[in-house]
Scaffold this motif. Structure first.
Motif, PDB file in Angstrom:
ATOM      1  N   GLY A  14      36.866  39.923  41.213  1.00  0.00           N
ATOM      2  CA  GLY A  14      38.308  40.158  41.126  1.00  0.00           C
ATOM      3  C   GLY A  14      38.801  40.102  39.690  1.00  0.00           C
ATOM      4  O   GLY A  14      38.294  39.343  38.866  1.00  0.00           O
ATOM      5  N   PHE A  15      39.766  40.945  39.376  1.00  0.00           N
ATOM      6  CA  PHE A  15      40.345  40.959  38.036  1.00  0.00           C
ATOM      7  C   PHE A  15      41.845  41.131  38.201  1.00  0.00           C
ATOM      8  O   PHE A  15      42.323  42.211  38.521  1.00  0.00           O
ATOM      9  N   ASP A  16      42.598  40.040  38.017  1.00  0.00           N
ATOM     10  CA  ASP A  16      44.034  40.128  38.235  1.00  0.00           C
ATOM     11  C   ASP A  16      44.808  39.711  36.988  1.00  0.00           C
ATOM     12  O   ASP A  16      44.233  39.522  35.908  1.00  0.00           O
ATOM     13  N   GLU A  18      46.150  36.916  36.103  1.00  0.00           N
ATOM     14  CA  GLU A  18      45.796  35.621  35.517  1.00  0.00           C
ATOM     15  C   GLU A  18      44.648  35.749  34.523  1.00  0.00           C
ATOM     16  O   GLU A  18      44.739  35.279  33.394  1.00  0.00           O
ATOM     17  N   ILE A  19      43.566  36.390  34.950  1.00  0.00           N
ATOM     18  CA  ILE A  19      42.392  36.474  34.071  1.00  0.00           C
ATOM     19  C   ILE A  19      42.656  37.464  32.940  1.00  0.00           C
ATOM     20  O   ILE A  19      42.185  37.266  31.814  1.00  0.00           O
ATOM     21  N   TRP A  22      44.616  35.512  30.498  1.00  0.00           N
ATOM     22  CA  TRP A  22      43.746  34.483  29.899  1.00  0.00           C
ATOM     23  C   TRP A  22      42.915  35.101  28.771  1.00  0.00           C
ATOM     24  O   TRP A  22      42.800  34.557  27.679  1.00  0.00           O
ATOM     25  N   LEU A  23      42.374  36.288  29.047  1.00  0.00           N
ATOM     26  CA  LEU A  23      41.587  36.994  28.026  1.00  0.00           C
ATOM     27  C   LEU A  23      42.502  37.489  26.904  1.00  0.00           C
ATOM     28  O   LEU A  23      42.169  37.381  25.723  1.00  0.00           O
ATOM     29  N   ARG A  26      43.531  34.863  24.292  1.00  0.00           N
ATOM     30  CA  ARG A  26      42.451  34.526  23.351  1.00  0.00           C
ATOM     31  C   ARG A  26      42.190  35.660  22.359  1.00  0.00           C
ATOM     32  O   ARG A  26      42.073  35.445  21.154  1.00  0.00           O
TER      33      ARG A  26
ATOM     34  N   ALA B 185      31.212  34.660  44.462  1.00  0.00           N
ATOM     35  CA  ALA B 185      32.324  35.605  44.266  1.00  0.00           C
ATOM     36  C   ALA B 185      33.588  35.108  44.975  1.00  0.00           C
ATOM     37  O   ALA B 185      34.689  35.148  44.413  1.00  0.00           O
ATOM     38  N   GLN B 189      37.052  34.019  43.122  1.00  0.00           N
ATOM     39  CA  GLN B 189      38.347  34.653  43.443  1.00  0.00           C
ATOM     40  C   GLN B 189      39.402  33.591  43.723  1.00  0.00           C
ATOM     41  O   GLN B 189      40.549  33.710  43.299  1.00  0.00           O
ATOM     42  N   ASN B 192      40.440  32.026  40.535  1.00  0.00           N
ATOM     43  CA  ASN B 192      41.111  32.957  39.619  1.00  0.00           C
ATOM     44  C   ASN B 192      42.590  33.128  39.968  1.00  0.00           C
ATOM     45  O   ASN B 192      43.323  33.805  39.270  1.00  0.00           O
ATOM     46  N   GLU B 193      43.032  32.480  41.037  1.00  0.00           N
ATOM     47  CA  GLU B 193      44.453  32.575  41.401  1.00  0.00           C
ATOM     48  C   GLU B 193      45.292  31.697  40.467  1.00  0.00           C
ATOM     49  O   GLU B 193      44.745  30.902  39.704  1.00  0.00           O
ATOM     50  N   ALA B 194      46.614  31.837  40.566  1.00  0.00           N
ATOM     51  CA  ALA B 194      47.514  31.083  39.667  1.00  0.00           C
ATOM     52  C   ALA B 194      47.331  29.575  39.810  1.00  0.00           C
ATOM     53  O   ALA B 194      47.617  28.819  38.886  1.00  0.00           O
ATOM     54  N   HIS B 198      43.184  28.558  35.707  1.00  0.00           N
ATOM     55  CA  HIS B 198      44.104  28.899  34.611  1.00  0.00           C
ATOM     56  C   HIS B 198      45.178  27.840  34.380  1.00  0.00           C
ATOM     57  O   HIS B 198      45.901  27.893  33.397  1.00  0.00           O
ATOM     58  N   ILE B 227      34.222  33.752  35.571  1.00  0.00           N
ATOM     59  CA  ILE B 227      35.263  34.680  36.062  1.00  0.00           C
ATOM     60  C   ILE B 227      35.406  35.854  35.096  1.00  0.00           C
ATOM     61  O   ILE B 227      35.534  37.011  35.504  1.00  0.00           O
ATOM     62  N   SER B 228      35.344  35.570  33.796  1.00  0.00           N
ATOM     63  CA  SER B 228      35.535  36.621  32.790  1.00  0.00           C
ATOM     64  C   SER B 228      34.358  37.567  32.704  1.00  0.00           C
ATOM     65  O   SER B 228      34.534  38.779  32.589  1.00  0.00           O
TER      66      SER B 228
END
Lengths: 147, 233
Positions: A14-16, A18-19, A22-23, A26, B185, B189, B192-194, B198, B227-228
């Protein structure tokens, strides 16, 4: 025996927003160091060492907008005004202000997400910060391009 | 030596608001804070309530704030905290009575990251083999005893109990980097949520508070990187 490398595709993990942010935070920090360096080196090449006072040079370094060096004519003695107002510096100024505003206002968004419990207020402030970011950047870019 | 124990007291059935009560005790510098709490309860004030179980730093029951820092009472010696000791419940969770907090929000967050082994592979005849190197990858995060010292020392968790918190991320890390598990995965996920990783701003309170000396902030950083980049090695 070599162990198999374990990786997950972007679709799977997943790529939303938030990430992405975050990237962005930086990478934009690194980009702003680069922009400042370009601003400083560019100013020195354009003759800032003898033609611009130190305070204005710093203002230019951290926001290469021509107003920062051209307005203070009593302290600065710029030989060629044209080189400070080029398309390149307008693009640099626009990029710098876009990255700086998005980077900084995302910090504000983090405070909202961290410390506000009420979800309705949080959602309102989330959109408020988003609008503030877009409007702020638009005004700044307008200033940079209309001189 | 004489030790003064100042303890947070609150009984929701009788008290309108919490208060502090001081107890003077004869103690040895090698006594633990838990020993003194037992002495208070046994000889001075039987109404004092606190959790304890193994008393050897394994069960994680007696996490509390001792002189402002989250610690296990059974692992904290008087010689390390001095003769005036303030004992309070851990922060960020509702106080039920005295030093006892409601751990349910903490365990809700813990369960949300699916902290159990998930695989679609058929069950092997004997066991699921793993190399020592692959096991070492997540060794640090297997040490968690769910005492909540880390999560309740985190300002982001104080701000919102919806943040999964360091302990849940440590639990997720243990499975994400286990090469036999197949639900990385799914966990990434969730994190990776709010309300996930983070909210961690690398304050390091969790690492300082952990009685098992788990490098929690590092583990959270590794989850952020996973995650990145998607790399799980």
């Amino acid at each position: 025996m070599l162990a198999k490398r374990r990786t997950l595709s972007l679709a799977k993990r997943g790529f939303d927003f938030e990430i992405f942010m975050w990237l962005f935070v930086r990478l934009s920090a690194l980009a702003m160091y680069l922009f400042a360096l370009i601003g400083l080196v560019g100013a020195l090449i354009m003759g800032a060492r003898t033609q611009v006072n130190f305070a204005d040079l710093m203002r230019w370094t951290f926001m290469p907008d021509s107003n920062h060096v051209l307005m203070n004519t009593t302290l600065n003695n710029i030989a060629n005004l044209d080189v400070w107002v080029t398309l390149f510096w307008k693009i640099m100024g626009s990029l710098f202000v876009t990255f700086a505003a998005a980077h900084g206002l995302h910090g504000l968004l983090s405070v909202v997400e961290d410390y506000l419990k009420n979800s309705a207020v949080r959602r309102f402030l989330r959109y408020f910060v988003l609008v503030l970011t877009v409007v702020g950047i638009a005004i700044a870019i307008y200033v940079v391009w209309t001189k | 030596m004489e030790v003064t124990l100042k303890i947070f007291r609150y009984n929701p059935e009788t008290d309108k608001k919490p208060s502090y009560k001081s107890y003077k005790l004869d103690a040895n510098e090698m006594d633990r804070v838990l020993d003194l709490l037992e002495k208070v309860k046994g000889y001075q004030d039987g109404t004092l309530s606190f959790r304890r179980s193994c008393a050897h730093g394994i069960c994680g029951s007696d996490a509390m704030r001792i002189n402002g820092m989250n610690r296990l009472a059974c692992k904290t010696l008087i010689r390390d905290v001095g003769t005036r000791v303030t004992v309070e419940p851990i922060l960020g969770l509702p106080v039920l009575k005295d030093l006892i907090v409601d751990m349910e929000p903490f365990f809700d967050n813990f369960r949300s990251v699916k902290p159990w082994f998930i695989t679609a592979d058929p069950e092997p005849e004997k066991e699921r083999y793993q190399s020592p190197e692959a096991r070492a990858r997540f060794d640090d995060t297997t040490k968690c005893i769910l005492c909540a010292c880390c999560t309740t020392s985190c300002p982001s968790f104080w701000g919102s109990e919806k943040y999964v918190g360091p302990a849940a991320i440590v639990a997720a890390h243990r499975f994400i980097f286990d090469d036999r598990d197949q639900a990385a995965a799914e966990r990434l996920q969730i994190l990776n949520e709010a309300t996930g990783v983070h909210r961690c701003h690398t304050i390091f309170n969790c690492t300082m508070a952990c009685p098992r000396e788990i490098q929690i902030t590092k583990a959270i950083g590794e989850v952020k990187m996973a995650i990145s980049t998607g790399i799980l090695d």
